[in-house]
Design a protein around this motif. Sequence first.
Motif, mmCIF file in Angstrom:
data_model
loop_
_atom_site.group_PDB
_atom_site.id
_atom_site.type_symbol
_atom_site.label_atom_id
_atom_site.label_comp_id
_atom_site.label_asym_id
_atom_site.label_seq_id
_atom_site.Cartn_x
_atom_site.Cartn_y
_atom_site.Cartn_z
ATOM 1 N N GLN A 1 0.847 -1.185 0.000
ATOM 2 C CA GLN A 1 0.000 0.000 0.000
ATOM 3 C C GLN A 1 0.888 1.243 0.000
ATOM 4 O OE1 GLN A 1 -3.416 -0.122 -0.191
ATOM 5 N NE2 GLN A 1 -3.015 -2.295 -0.465
ATOM 6 N N TYR A 2 0.459 2.267 -0.699
ATOM 7 C CA TYR A 2 1.215 3.519 -0.817
ATOM 8 C C TYR A 2 1.631 4.049 0.553
ATOM 9 C CZ TYR A 2 2.222 8.356 -2.189
ATOM 10 O OH TYR A 2 2.823 9.565 -2.398
ATOM 11 N N ARG B 1 9.159 6.994 -1.191
ATOM 12 C CA ARG B 1 8.093 7.474 -2.093
ATOM 13 C C ARG B 1 8.568 8.674 -2.887
ATOM 14 N NH1 ARG B 1 4.070 7.290 2.469
ATOM 15 N NH2 ARG B 1 4.262 9.547 2.410
ATOM 16 N N MET B 2 9.225 9.603 -2.202
ATOM 17 C CA MET B 2 9.693 10.815 -2.869
ATOM 18 C C MET B 2 10.775 10.492 -3.901
ATOM 19 S SD MET B 2 9.621 13.353 0.468
ATOM 20 C CE MET B 2 10.782 14.469 -0.238
ATOM 21 N N ALA B 3 11.691 9.577 -3.584
ATOM 22 C CA ALA B 3 12.755 9.199 -4.520
ATOM 23 C C ALA B 3 12.176 8.483 -5.739
ATOM 24 C CB ALA B 3 13.781 8.315 -3.819
ATOM 25 N N ILE B 4 11.231 7.591 -5.502
ATOM 26 C CA ILE B 4 10.598 6.868 -6.608
ATOM 27 C C ILE B 4 9.840 7.847 -7.496
ATOM 28 C CG2 ILE B 4 8.825 5.164 -7.214
ATOM 29 C CD1 ILE B 4 9.667 3.680 -4.585
ATOM 30 N N GLU B 5 9.093 8.756 -6.874
ATOM 31 C CA GLU B 5 8.350 9.746 -7.649
ATOM 32 C C GLU B 5 9.302 10.587 -8.500
ATOM 33 O OE1 GLU B 5 5.557 13.652 -6.921
ATOM 34 O OE2 GLU B 5 5.409 11.999 -5.498
ATOM 35 N N LYS C 1 -0.397 4.281 -7.776
ATOM 36 C CA LYS C 1 -0.261 2.904 -8.255
ATOM 37 C C LYS C 1 1.097 2.700 -8.914
ATOM 38 C CE LYS C 1 -1.589 -1.229 -9.495
ATOM 39 N NZ LYS C 1 -0.897 -2.259 -8.738
ATOM 40 N N GLN C 2 1.549 3.652 -9.718
ATOM 41 C CA GLN C 2 2.857 3.541 -10.354
ATOM 42 C C GLN C 2 3.974 3.515 -9.307
ATOM 43 O OE1 GLN C 2 2.235 6.997 -12.871
ATOM 44 N NE2 GLN C 2 2.444 5.707 -14.695
ATOM 45 N N ILE C 3 3.844 4.333 -8.278
ATOM 46 C CA ILE C 3 4.832 4.362 -7.206
ATOM 47 C C ILE C 3 4.806 3.041 -6.435
ATOM 48 C CG2 ILE C 3 5.469 5.505 -5.037
ATOM 49 C CD1 ILE C 3 4.462 8.134 -6.393
ATOM 50 N N GLU C 4 3.616 2.528 -6.145
ATOM 51 C CA GLU C 4 3.498 1.221 -5.479
ATOM 52 C C GLU C 4 4.170 0.129 -6.307
ATOM 53 O OE1 GLU C 4 -0.691 0.627 -5.049
ATOM 54 O OE2 GLU C 4 -0.853 1.954 -3.314
ATOM 55 N N ASP C 5 3.902 0.117 -7.616
ATOM 56 C CA ASP C 5 4.468 -0.904 -8.499
ATOM 57 C C ASP C 5 5.994 -0.845 -8.513
ATOM 58 O OD1 ASP C 5 1.909 -1.725 -9.123
ATOM 59 O OD2 ASP C 5 1.878 -0.746 -11.090
#
Length: 69
Positions: free
Chosen positions: A29-30, A38-42, A56-60
């Motif tokens: 879950q996000y 989360r911030m680095a992935i984004e 969803k893209q960040i979760e994946d």
Amino acid sequence: MQGWSKEKLARESAQYVSVDDASYDITVQYEDIPRDLRMAIEADLTKPGKPKPTRKQIEDEYELFIFNR
């Protein structure tokens, strides 16, 4: 961010197959993803002139990161 390299990861799907041919379905879950990750992935997923990545893209991406650790 150290340890996160999108280039090292290949996106297939939410289901992954390990070297022992077992398949795993990872669900995250996000809100369970640490904020700094989360911030680095984004940031990694953000492209100039494109919309901001979805939760969803960040979760994946995080699921793939966890699987490949």
